[in-house]
Design a protein around this motif. Structure first.
Motif, PDB file in Angstrom:
ATOM      1  N   VAL A  51       0.329  -0.845   0.303  1.00 15.30           N
ATOM      2  CA  VAL A  51       0.120   0.174   0.185  1.00 15.30           C
ATOM      3  C   VAL A  51       0.978   1.195  -0.173  1.00 15.30           C
ATOM      4  O   VAL A  51       0.370   2.496  -0.966  1.00 15.30           O
ATOM      5  CB  VAL A  51      -0.864  -0.026   1.487  1.00 15.30           C
ATOM      6  N   GLU A  52       1.699   1.393   0.945  1.00 22.02           N
ATOM      7  CA  GLU A  52       2.806   2.012   0.908  1.00 22.02           C
ATOM      8  C   GLU A  52       3.371   2.324  -0.246  1.00 22.02           C
ATOM      9  O   GLU A  52       3.635   4.491  -0.832  1.00 22.02           O
ATOM     10  CB  GLU A  52       3.731   1.651   2.157  1.00 22.02           C
ATOM     11  N   GLN A  53       3.893   1.772  -0.720  1.00 19.76           N
ATOM     12  CA  GLN A  53       4.674   1.514  -2.485  1.00 19.76           C
ATOM     13  C   GLN A  53       3.662   2.308  -3.392  1.00 19.76           C
ATOM     14  O   GLN A  53       3.937   3.007  -4.314  1.00 19.76           O
ATOM     15  CB  GLN A  53       5.577   0.851  -2.628  1.00 19.76           C
ATOM     16  N   LEU A  54       2.774   1.604  -3.657  1.00 19.58           N
ATOM     17  CA  LEU A  54       1.843   1.868  -4.371  1.00 19.58           C
ATOM     18  C   LEU A  54       1.260   4.142  -4.317  1.00 19.58           C
ATOM     19  O   LEU A  54       1.707   4.982  -4.734  1.00 19.58           O
ATOM     20  CB  LEU A  54       0.615   1.076  -4.394  1.00 19.58           C
ATOM     21  N   LYS A  55       0.696   4.172  -2.670  1.00 18.55           N
ATOM     22  CA  LYS A  55       0.596   5.957  -2.566  1.00 18.55           C
ATOM     23  C   LYS A  55       1.992   6.561  -3.221  1.00 18.55           C
ATOM     24  O   LYS A  55       2.047   7.696  -3.790  1.00 18.55           O
ATOM     25  CB  LYS A  55       0.202   5.117  -1.481  1.00 18.55           C
ATOM     26  N   LYS A  56       2.800   6.126  -2.452  1.00 18.98           N
ATOM     27  CA  LYS A  56       4.054   6.651  -3.149  1.00 18.98           C
ATOM     28  C   LYS A  56       4.251   7.061  -4.647  1.00 18.98           C
ATOM     29  O   LYS A  56       5.001   8.213  -4.815  1.00 18.98           O
ATOM     30  CB  LYS A  56       5.365   6.105  -2.181  1.00 18.98           C
ATOM     31  N   ALA A  57       4.295   5.683  -5.367  1.00 19.65           N
ATOM     32  CA  ALA A  57       4.342   6.440  -6.750  1.00 19.65           C
ATOM     33  C   ALA A  57       2.839   7.310  -7.111  1.00 19.65           C
ATOM     34  O   ALA A  57       3.916   8.228  -7.868  1.00 19.65           O
ATOM     35  CB  ALA A  57       4.303   5.131  -7.311  1.00 19.65           C
ATOM     36  N   VAL A  58       2.293   6.816  -6.207  1.00 19.31           N
ATOM     37  CA  VAL A  58       0.669   8.029  -7.132  1.00 19.31           C
ATOM     38  C   VAL A  58       1.736   9.047  -7.012  1.00 19.31           C
ATOM     39  O   VAL A  58       0.977  10.909  -7.802  1.00 19.31           O
ATOM     40  CB  VAL A  58      -0.075   7.469  -6.239  1.00 19.31           C
ATOM     41  N   LYS A  59       1.964  10.036  -5.646  1.00 13.68           N
ATOM     42  CA  LYS A  59       2.028  11.111  -5.308  1.00 13.68           C
ATOM     43  C   LYS A  59       3.612  11.412  -6.347  1.00 13.68           C
ATOM     44  O   LYS A  59       3.279  12.853  -6.960  1.00 13.68           O
ATOM     45  CB  LYS A  59       2.378  10.793  -4.103  1.00 13.68           C
ATOM     46  N   GLU A  60       4.073  10.897  -6.090  1.00 11.76           N
ATOM     47  CA  GLU A  60       5.359  10.866  -6.900  1.00 11.76           C
ATOM     48  C   GLU A  60       5.117  11.287  -8.744  1.00 11.76           C
ATOM     49  O   GLU A  60       5.818  12.200  -9.334  1.00 11.76           O
ATOM     50  CB  GLU A  60       6.742   9.722  -7.392  1.00 11.76           C
ATOM     51  N   PHE A  61       3.848  10.620  -9.029  1.00 13.80           N
ATOM     52  CA  PHE A  61       3.980  11.124 -10.246  1.00 13.80           C
ATOM     53  C   PHE A  61       2.671  11.985 -10.847  1.00 13.80           C
ATOM     54  O   PHE A  61       3.172  12.385 -11.101  1.00 13.80           O
ATOM     55  CB  PHE A  61       2.723   9.942 -11.195  1.00 13.80           C
ATOM     56  N   GLU A  62       2.373  13.139  -9.535  1.00 14.26           N
ATOM     57  CA  GLU A  62       1.630  13.208  -9.846  1.00 14.26           C
ATOM     58  C   GLU A  62       2.539  14.916  -9.276  1.00 14.26           C
ATOM     59  O   GLU A  62       2.260  16.047 -10.240  1.00 14.26           O
ATOM     60  CB  GLU A  62       0.113  13.795  -8.546  1.00 14.26           C
ATOM     61  N   GLU A  63       2.826  15.303  -9.101  1.00 12.72           N
ATOM     62  CA  GLU A  63       4.850  15.687  -8.110  1.00 12.72           C
ATOM     63  C   GLU A  63       5.396  16.439 -10.076  1.00 12.72           C
ATOM     64  O   GLU A  63       5.503  16.845 -10.016  1.00 12.72           O
ATOM     65  CB  GLU A  63       5.174  15.228  -6.996  1.00 12.72           C
ATOM     66  N   ALA A  64       5.940  14.795 -10.464  1.00 13.74           N
ATOM     67  CA  ALA A  64       6.881  14.970 -11.825  1.00 13.74           C
ATOM     68  C   ALA A  64       5.281  15.884 -12.820  1.00 13.74           C
ATOM     69  O   ALA A  64       6.389  16.458 -13.699  1.00 13.74           O
ATOM     70  CB  ALA A  64       6.956  14.279 -12.339  1.00 13.74           C
ATOM     71  N   HIS A  65       4.259  15.197 -12.634  1.00  8.29           N
ATOM     72  CA  HIS A  65       3.430  15.647 -13.749  1.00  8.29           C
ATOM     73  C   HIS A  65       3.276  17.235 -13.545  1.00  8.29           C
ATOM     74  O   HIS A  65       3.507  17.866 -15.313  1.00  8.29           O
ATOM     75  CB  HIS A  65       1.502  14.892 -13.663  1.00  8.29           C
ATOM     76  N   ALA A  66       3.241  17.866 -12.854  1.00 12.17           N
ATOM     77  CA  ALA A  66       3.109  19.486 -12.393  1.00 12.17           C
ATOM     78  C   ALA A  66       4.238  19.479 -12.951  1.00 12.17           C
ATOM     79  O   ALA A  66       4.512  20.611 -13.428  1.00 12.17           O
ATOM     80  CB  ALA A  66       2.820  19.134 -10.579  1.00 12.17           C
ATOM     81  N   ALA A  67       5.467  19.444 -12.942  1.00 15.00           N
ATOM     82  CA  ALA A  67       6.671  19.303 -12.736  1.00 15.00           C
ATOM     83  C   ALA A  67       6.610  20.177 -14.653  1.00 15.00           C
ATOM     84  O   ALA A  67       7.485  21.188 -15.154  1.00 15.00           O
ATOM     85  CB  ALA A  67       8.150  19.527 -12.821  1.00 15.00           C
ATOM     86  N   LEU A  68       6.312  18.883 -15.232  1.00 16.01           N
ATOM     87  CA  LEU A  68       6.646  18.669 -16.039  1.00 16.01           C
ATOM     88  C   LEU A  68       5.046  19.960 -17.424  1.00 16.01           C
ATOM     89  O   LEU A  68       5.849  20.183 -17.764  1.00 16.01           O
ATOM     90  CB  LEU A  68       6.091  17.460 -17.130  1.00 16.01           C
ATOM     91  N   ARG A  69       4.261  20.194 -16.791  1.00 14.77           N
ATOM     92  CA  ARG A  69       3.353  21.283 -17.390  1.00 14.77           C
ATOM     93  C   ARG A  69       4.293  22.198 -17.461  1.00 14.77           C
ATOM     94  O   ARG A  69       4.158  23.399 -18.294  1.00 14.77           O
ATOM     95  CB  ARG A  69       2.424  21.069 -16.221  1.00 14.77           C
ATOM     96  N   LYS A  70       4.695  23.094 -16.512  1.00 12.36           N
ATOM     97  CA  LYS A  70       5.659  24.402 -16.500  1.00 12.36           C
ATOM     98  C   LYS A  70       7.478  23.757 -16.688  1.00 12.36           C
ATOM     99  O   LYS A  70       7.364  24.928 -17.479  1.00 12.36           O
ATOM    100  CB  LYS A  70       6.145  24.434 -14.867  1.00 12.36           C
ATOM    101  N   ALA A  71       8.069  23.035 -17.640  1.00 10.04           N
ATOM    102  CA  ALA A  71       8.567  22.909 -18.340  1.00 10.04           C
ATOM    103  C   ALA A  71       9.171  23.806 -19.421  1.00 10.04           C
ATOM    104  O   ALA A  71       7.945  23.334 -20.545  1.00 10.04           O
ATOM    105  CB  ALA A  71       8.650  21.460 -18.573  1.00 10.04           C
ATOM    106  N   ARG A  72      10.015  24.618 -19.723  1.00  6.45           N
ATOM    107  CA  ARG A  72      10.542  25.843 -20.771  1.00  6.45           C
ATOM    108  C   ARG A  72      10.309  24.517 -22.296  1.00  6.45           C
ATOM    109  O   ARG A  72       9.832  25.569 -22.729  1.00  6.45           O
ATOM    110  CB  ARG A  72      11.363  26.257 -20.208  1.00  6.45           C
ATOM    111  N   GLN A  73      10.657  23.757 -22.195  1.00 11.60           N
ATOM    112  CA  GLN A  73      10.907  22.665 -23.270  1.00 11.60           C
ATOM    113  C   GLN A  73       9.319  22.456 -23.914  1.00 11.60           C
ATOM    114  O   GLN A  73       9.911  22.269 -24.980  1.00 11.60           O
ATOM    115  CB  GLN A  73      11.821  22.061 -23.427  1.00 11.60           C
ATOM    116  N   ASN A  74       8.266  22.175 -23.243  1.00  7.55           N
ATOM    117  CA  ASN A  74       7.566  21.802 -23.772  1.00  7.55           C
ATOM    118  C   ASN A  74       7.198  23.002 -25.262  1.00  7.55           C
ATOM    119  O   ASN A  74       7.249  24.030 -25.723  1.00  7.55           O
ATOM    120  CB  ASN A  74       6.453  22.214 -22.465  1.00  7.55           C
ATOM    121  N   THR A  75       6.812  22.065 -26.001  1.00 13.22           N
ATOM    122  CA  THR A  75       6.359  22.282 -27.136  1.00 13.22           C
ATOM    123  C   THR A  75       4.164  22.316 -27.695  1.00 13.22           C
ATOM    124  O   THR A  75       4.284  21.881 -27.244  1.00 13.22           O
ATOM    125  CB  THR A  75       6.141  21.558 -28.493  1.00 13.22           C
ATOM    126  N   PRO A  76       3.955  22.814 -28.737  1.00  7.09           N
ATOM    127  CA  PRO A  76       2.233  22.840 -27.920  1.00  7.09           C
ATOM    128  C   PRO A  76       2.138  21.539 -28.034  1.00  7.09           C
ATOM    129  O   PRO A  76       0.816  21.039 -27.201  1.00  7.09           O
ATOM    130  CB  PRO A  76       2.069  23.333 -29.349  1.00  7.09           C
TER     131      PRO A  76
END
Length: 267
Positions: free
Chosen positions: A186-211
């Motif tokens: 359960v803990e490994q699952l919850k940790k992975a979910v949290k890490e995915f959501e945090e990384a997704h938020a960071a990617l949304r702000k990445a300066r390299q992003n194209t349309p």
């Protein structure tokens, strides 16, 4: 006609053959090694495959989409082996080569288990080997990143890691449904979910992003909303086919995004 005129056509053919063979060998030996960004992508994909193999093993063992998950299991093992050889032949770093020996033993054991009938005992070993392969593959990614002076390849690592997290989440989700209901699952699952959501938020702000990348990330967000509630309420269970299909869709999208970042760095 003398002996020399008779042998001339054969000699011409021989010289031609040597030239063609020589050029071919030169092209082979002179082939450029993959760029650092490409190698980080490949090593990062190994992280994902380590989790995908275990996930497919569990889904297949639980009788869920058996044809699809069996194919996914053995295709992923083959792909892991191919990537393993690319890294082994492309990276001249003793630390990486030592880690490959460690990973190699685990991957061979896991591949042998995949051919055996499903059992809870074998499934526990599959979980262990998948963690070993993930840890080793992450070490290689970190070593490759250290070789980069500009650290510009970090975005490839971040996006590529999302592929792994989708499969890791699905692995622990189905492992829980298969009876591995300990605190660690359960803990490994919850940790992975949290890490995915945090990384997704960071990617949304990445300066390299194209349309196009922003469009793909928005699609990931849409798919994530479908399945996140199942991950976060794993104890309730249910709907494993939706979890399998949607998680794989997210992984495929993140794979395209990662390759787009690689292409940006190479341009």
């Amino acid at each position: 006609m003398n002996i020399y005129s008779k042998s001339l056509p054969a000699l011409v053919c021989l010289v031609f053959l040597m030239l063609v063979t020589g050029n071919s060998l030169a092209a082979t030996t002179g082939a450029e090694k993959p760029s650092l960004a490409v190698l980080i992508d490949i090593a990062g994909k190994q992280r994902m495959l380590s989790q995908k193999i275990a996930k497919a093993y569990f889904f297949h063992g639980q009788g869920i989409r058996r044809d699809k998950t069996r194919k996914q299991l053995f295709d992923s093992i083959k792909e892991f082996d191919r990537n393993y050889e690319v890294i082994r032949n492309s990276v001249d770093n003793q630390g990486v080569q030592d880690m490959l020996v460690y990973i190699g033993m685990a991957k061979d054991e896991l591949a042998a288990l995949a051919k055996q009938p499903y059992s809870k005992e074998n499934a526990a070993l599959v979980l262990d080997y998948s963690e070993t392969m993930l840890e080793g593959s992450q070490d290689i990614v970190s070593r490759l990143e250290e070789m980069s002076k500009l650290k510009k390849e970090a975005i490839v690592n971040l996006a590529g890691r999302q592929r792994m997290l989708t499969q890791r989440i699905a692995k622990y989700y189905i492992a829980y449904q298969a009876g591995f209901r300990d605190h660690n699952t359960v803990e490994q699952l919850k940790k992975a979910v949290k890490e995915f959501e945090e990384a997704h938020a960071a990617l949304r702000k990445a300066r390299q992003n194209t349309p196009e990348i922003n469009k793909e990330l928005a699609n990931v967000e849409r798919l994530w909303k479908v399945v996140a509630k199942f991950y976060k309420d794993v104890e309730r269970g249910g709907l494993p086919v939706i979890v399998l299909a949607t998680t794989d869709d997210i992984m495929a999208t993140m794979n395209r995004i990662t390759h787009q970042y690689v292409n940006i760095l190479g341009s």
